[in-house]
Structures are given as C-alpha cells and as structure tokens.
Design an enzyme around this catalytic site. Structure first.
Site, mmCIF file in Angstrom:
data_model
loop_
_atom_site.group_PDB
_atom_site.id
_atom_site.type_symbol
_atom_site.label_atom_id
_atom_site.label_comp_id
_atom_site.label_asym_id
_atom_site.label_seq_id
_atom_site.Cartn_x
_atom_site.Cartn_y
_atom_site.Cartn_z
ATOM 1 N N GLY A 97 49.417 31.065 45.242
ATOM 2 C CA GLY A 97 48.820 31.846 45.812
ATOM 3 C C GLY A 97 48.585 33.368 45.562
ATOM 4 O O GLY A 97 48.729 33.304 44.231
ATOM 5 N N CYS A 120 45.621 37.278 42.661
ATOM 6 C CA CYS A 120 44.656 37.216 41.430
ATOM 7 C C CYS A 120 44.768 36.140 40.548
ATOM 8 O O CYS A 120 43.342 36.159 39.820
ATOM 9 C CB CYS A 120 45.567 38.222 40.437
ATOM 10 S SG CYS A 120 45.881 39.444 41.308
HETATM 11 N N1 LIG Z 1 48.399 41.810 43.268
HETATM 12 C C1 LIG Z 1 47.781 42.923 42.541
HETATM 13 O O1 LIG Z 1 47.294 43.715 42.999
HETATM 14 C C2 LIG Z 1 46.939 42.785 40.831
HETATM 15 C C3 LIG Z 1 46.724 43.234 40.469
HETATM 16 C C4 LIG Z 1 45.738 43.283 38.745
HETATM 17 C C5 LIG Z 1 46.975 42.446 38.607
HETATM 18 N N2 LIG Z 1 47.686 41.853 38.216
HETATM 19 C C6 LIG Z 1 48.471 40.494 38.003
HETATM 20 O O2 LIG Z 1 47.575 39.428 38.383
HETATM 21 C C7 LIG Z 1 49.402 38.299 38.596
HETATM 22 C C8 LIG Z 1 49.705 38.046 39.613
HETATM 23 O O3 LIG Z 1 50.095 38.646 40.511
HETATM 24 P P1 LIG Z 1 50.788 38.923 41.969
HETATM 25 O O4 LIG Z 1 51.033 40.124 42.741
HETATM 26 O O5 LIG Z 1 49.887 37.765 42.363
HETATM 27 O O6 LIG Z 1 52.093 37.965 41.736
HETATM 28 P P2 LIG Z 1 52.600 37.047 41.406
HETATM 29 O O7 LIG Z 1 52.589 35.979 39.607
HETATM 30 O O8 LIG Z 1 54.333 37.079 41.473
HETATM 31 O O9 LIG Z 1 52.924 35.687 42.155
HETATM 32 C C9 LIG Z 1 51.306 35.114 42.079
HETATM 33 C C10 LIG Z 1 51.648 33.499 42.420
HETATM 34 O O10 LIG Z 1 53.127 33.032 41.374
HETATM 35 C C11 LIG Z 1 53.814 32.377 42.525
HETATM 36 N N3 LIG Z 1 55.258 32.481 41.311
HETATM 37 C C12 LIG Z 1 56.021 33.344 41.137
HETATM 38 N N4 LIG Z 1 56.467 33.359 40.017
HETATM 39 C C13 LIG Z 1 56.338 32.307 40.040
HETATM 40 C C14 LIG Z 1 57.690 31.498 39.501
HETATM 41 N N5 LIG Z 1 58.098 32.017 38.635
HETATM 42 N N6 LIG Z 1 57.130 29.699 39.630
HETATM 43 C C15 LIG Z 1 56.551 29.305 39.669
HETATM 44 N N7 LIG Z 1 55.426 29.931 40.915
HETATM 45 C C16 LIG Z 1 55.577 31.672 40.841
HETATM 46 C C17 LIG Z 1 54.009 33.389 43.277
HETATM 47 O O11 LIG Z 1 54.764 31.985 44.684
HETATM 48 C C18 LIG Z 1 52.272 33.511 44.161
HETATM 49 O O12 LIG Z 1 52.349 32.292 44.767
HETATM 50 C C19 LIG Z 1 50.183 40.004 37.842
HETATM 51 O O13 LIG Z 1 50.658 38.991 37.138
HETATM 52 C C20 LIG Z 1 49.380 40.805 37.610
HETATM 53 O O14 LIG Z 1 49.765 40.837 36.089
HETATM 54 C C21 LIG Z 1 48.081 41.853 40.318
#
Ligand SMILES: NC(=O)c1ccc[n+]([C@@H]2O[C@H](COP(=O)([O-])OP(=O)(O)OC[C@H]3O[C@@H](n4cnc5c(N)ncnc54)[C@H](O)[C@@H]3O)[C@@H](O)[C@H]2O)c1
Length: 347
Positions: free
Chosen positions: A140, A143
C-alpha cells in the site's frame, strides 16, 4: 515524469529579462517512518539536469550541497529524463518484488511450500538481495500504486502496450492478493461472515505511520463489510475519524450509514477483540507481537480465529493456546486444531 519539461515551459512563458533558470530533477527516495534516516544516509542521490553549460553548473551546485553529508560516489548525475524515469522505475521494481513474492505465496499454500523459506532462499542469492521479499496481504502507501499507474500510462502513450500490460500486472497481482486474503477469511469462517464480529488489528499501510493511503486494510474491510460482518478496528496511530472517512468513502460503499452502524473503532486492542469470532492483522505493528494472546483467547468467541496478514505472530504458540491460525504463504495444519483453508470444501 516530464515534470521538468512542464516547469521549464511555464517559466519560459513568463520570462523576465536577465533572469535565467535551470531545471533539475532530484527525486526523493524517502520512505515514511524512516525519512530522516533515508535523508541522512541515502543509498544514492540522483540529480538530473540539462546537458548545457548552465545545466551543468546547476547540477554541480546541487552536488556541492549534498556533498556536505553524502559521499561523492553515491551522488549520481544523469540527464533529466533518466533521473525522472529512475524514480518511477525504482518504485515499480520494488512493488514488482512484493507482487512476485505474493504471487508465490499462493503457490506455497497450494503445494505445502513455505513462502518465508522460499523468500530466504531467494534473498540469500546476492544477485537478488534480501529486501522487499516479505509476503503479505499486499502493498500500500501513496507511492507504489501511483508510480506504477504513471508508468503504465507513459507506456501506453508511447505505444508500448506490452510494457504497459507488464507493469499493470504488478498492480493486478496486488489486488488479487488483497482479495485472496479477504476470501480466505470468509471461507475459513464457514463461508459466511454475516453478522459475525471481526476484529481488525492495524489499519495503516505499514507500521510506524498513521497514513492510510492505499492501505490493504481498506480492501479487506470493504469485502468483509459487503459480506455483512461487524468490524471492531484498532490502530495505534491512525485517527478514528480517518478510518471512518476511508470506510464510508464512495470508493468503498454506496451505503455509508450501513458502514457507520457496522464499524466500531477502539483505542485499545483488548477492547477491540472482546467477543469477536476472529482477529485479522492488517498492519505489522511491533506492539501486536507483545499482546497477551492467552487473555485475548479467553475473551473471544469460540472457535477463535487469527488471520495474520503480515506474518508477524508466533503461529505455533497461538495454535497451542487453542487459536485457529491462518497466514500467508504457509499451510498450518498441525494438531488438528487448524481447519486450514485448503481443507475446507469450496462452494
Ligand atoms: N512516502 C513518501 O512520501 C515518498 C515520497 C517520495 C518518494 N517516496 C519513495 O517511494 C517509496 C515508497 O515509500 P513508502 O513511504 O510508501 O514506504 P515503503 O517503501 O516502506 O512501503 C511501501 C509498501 O511496501 C511494503 N514493504 C515495505 N518493506 C517491505 C518488505 N521488506 N517486504 C515486502 N513489503 C514491504 C510496505 O508494507 C508498504 O505496503 C520509497 O522507497 C521512496 O523511495 C516516498
């Protein structure tokens, strides 16, 4: 994508004499909950600029700022398009890993393989690495889906339908996983959740954030509500009003009044599980591992079910207490306590 081009077009249209601009692309790679750590110790910094003397000067200036705390080798400079596409590609490929392991979790349940073992075996291969291989109810956050949809759109615009379909499938697999988990809950609860009380632990899209954008919990709650369940929800960080707002939105229901009557939101987990038939874990909050499950078992209706959508609980200990435990990517069929998903006749 192509944001730099749009910004330049706007600035040029409003050109002031003697004012010059260079547009740089510097994608943000900060994840929620770890943003400061990601900023202080980035894996890499990406700076895209134009291949002109002014563009190069602008890139060098931004590099100079980052060099105050980031090693030079980690600062990559590229052309503007490479930088913009890399941001989408990084998120798309991370989401693809989650969808890939989630697709294999379905195969594991059907064959008796264990997805955590499969993930470990894959992750120890240094060509892949161990990250983003945790199978779950689905990914979820604001991004991944947005960037994937953006990529699909760009591919369609570029007349690359095969590429568009390829990335669309990553999203489709995520939808499938959320729905598969929800259907598993219904089937295990004797093919109906009508008027059953179900406790949902965790509503945020991941731990350590109160953000609910694209959270799989919304999909799971939506399906259970449509099937007539009464939900008791607890999340340590998400505001009650936010959860109610999400669940009564037009995307989730055309009968918000019914949702309001069917959902109760609690500020402690023990009240949320009281007299429920089942617990559904939707977010991997650390505090859920520390709960007193013996106490919880005694406060629930029997048979008591736990559906661990994040694979964070001690399943064997829970089974020994008397719980029926169902999780992702693993058949739990020890001691006859479990009515596992596959053993229940399908209708
Ligand atoms: N959140 C923001 O505001 C933002 C802004 C700009 C860029 N980004 C980029 O977008 C990406 C996503 O950010 P985010 O804040 O959504 O967090 P995130 O990448 O930690 O999490 C996104 C999803 O991946 C899942 N996830 C995380 N680690 C996992 C694992 N080890 N195995 C399986 N699933 C896993 C999480 O449960 C979540 O549903 C970041 O890597 C960043 O580079 C984020």
């Amino acid at each position: 994508m192509r944001a730099a081009e749009s910004i330049m077009a706007v600035l040029k249209a409003n050109n002031k004499p003697d004012v010059n601009y260079s547009i740089l692309s510097n994608p943000e790679f900060l994840a929620e909950g770890t943003a400061i750590e990601n900023l202080m110790k980035p894996d890499r910094v990406l700076i895209g600029g134009e291949d002109t003397p002014e563009g190069k000067r602008a890139v060098d200036t931004l590099c100079w700022i980052y060099e105050h705390w980031v090693e030079k080798e980690k600062i990559l400079t590229t052309n503007t398009w490479s930088s913009e596409l890399s941001k989408l590609a990084a998120n798309a490929m991370l989401a693809q890993r989650i969808s890939s392991i989630n697709s294999l979790s379905a195969v594991c349940e059907a064959t008796g393989a264990e997805v955590s073992e499969v993930a470990r075996a894959i992750g120890l291969d240094s060509r892949f690495g161990s990250k983003f291989l945790q199978a779950s109810v689905g990914f979820g956050g604001s991004c991944f889906q947005k960037d994937l949809l953006n990529l699909v759109y760009i591919c369609e615009k570029l007349n690359l339908p095969e590429v568009a379909r390829y990335w669309q499938q990553v999203i489709d697999m995520n939808e499938y996983q959320k729905e598969r988990f929800s259907q598993k809950i219904i089937e295990c609860l004797f093919n109906t959740v009508n008027d059953k009380h179900i406790s949902v632990l965790g509503f945020a899209f991941k731990k350590n954030t109160g953000d609910t954008r694209e959270t799989p919990a919304i999909s799971v709650c939506k399906t259970l509500l449509e099937e007539g369940a009464k939900l008791k929800i607890y999340d340590p960080k998400v505001e009650k009003s936010q959860m109610m707002f999400d669940l009564t939105s037009a995307k989730v229901t055309d009968n918000p009044e019914h949702v309001r009557k069917s959902v109760e939101i609690f500020s402690d987990p023990y009240s949320a599980v009281l007299n429920t038939h089942a617990i559904v874990v939707c977010t991997e909050w650390d505090e859920f591992r520390e709960l007193d499950f013996k106490k919880i078992y005694h406060s629930m209706m029997k048979p008591a079910y736990i559906f661990d959508g994040r694979k964070i609980l001690d399943h064997e200990a829970l089974q020994n207490m008397g719980f029926h435990v169902i999780t992702i990517g693993k058949k739990l069929n020890r001691t006859g306590l479990m009515r596992n998903f596959e053993s229940i006749p399908q209708q």
